[in-house]
Write an enzyme that holds these catalytic residues in place. Sequence first.
Site, PDB file in Angstrom:
ATOM      1  N   SER A   1     -43.090   9.255 -63.212  1.00 24.15           N
ATOM      2  CA  SER A   1     -41.889   9.739 -63.882  1.00 24.15           C
ATOM      3  C   SER A   1     -42.135   9.723 -65.379  1.00 24.15           C
ATOM      4  CB  SER A   1     -40.684   8.856 -63.542  1.00 24.15           C
ATOM      5  OG  SER A   1     -39.502   9.375 -64.119  1.00 24.15           O
ATOM      6  N   GLU A   2     -41.743  10.799 -66.056  1.00 30.49           N
ATOM      7  CA  GLU A   2     -42.105  10.962 -67.458  1.00 30.49           C
ATOM      8  C   GLU A   2     -41.500   9.906 -68.380  1.00 30.49           C
ATOM      9  OE1 GLU A   2     -39.062  14.435 -68.855  1.00 30.49           O
ATOM     10  OE2 GLU A   2     -40.331  14.797 -67.117  1.00 30.49           O
TER      11      GLU A   2
END
Length: 217
Positions: A45-46
């Site tokens: 997840s960024e």
Amino acid sequence: MLDKNGIAKRIAKEIKDGYYVNLGIGIPTLVANFVRDDISVEFQSENGVLGMGPFPLEGEEDADIINAGKQTITTLPGASFFDSALSFAMIRGKHVHLTILGAMEVAENGDIANWKIPGKMVKGMGGAMDLVASAENIIVAMMHTNRAGKSKLLKRCTLPLTGVGCVKKIVTNLAVLEVTDEGFQLLERAPGVSVEQIQRATEGKLVVNGDIPEMDI
């Protein structure tokens, strides 16, 4: 036709053993719930998480463990947390095998618009532009039409572009399609959905070769 979980379940079949996968907000976050038990996958997840698991059970949420969409998540053994600089170094360095994104529009040449609707308040473009510029394999998870029944698979995008010619495959509530030089090639149709229904719901050029099988999900 499929619901959002059905779309996510079909996309999960595209994930191979050993993949590092980035999940965008919306429908893509559901994909982690449907990965086969016999393969090993690392979800990134960024916002700085590697090793995301399924959504937590009710009552087991931890407000400090969230994905890019601010949803509470679980983490798998060996998961790690890091800052955004390192997260985007992973993305820009092409260390992610597959990116799964939502979209407002996709054009028949693979352009994607998913970050802004003119005249409406948005929090920012997020990491989508980095993801589409860096990823070599992009699958879009989206509804085939908008709430007014108008196609979201277009000849050309009408909204501001996020990326140009980058989308490889699209899974909607009606179909699985591949972006080719000829247009949207129809690969599979949702259970109970006819080719004619898909044609009516697709503004861009739809390529239909032979009999189109139903999705096996």
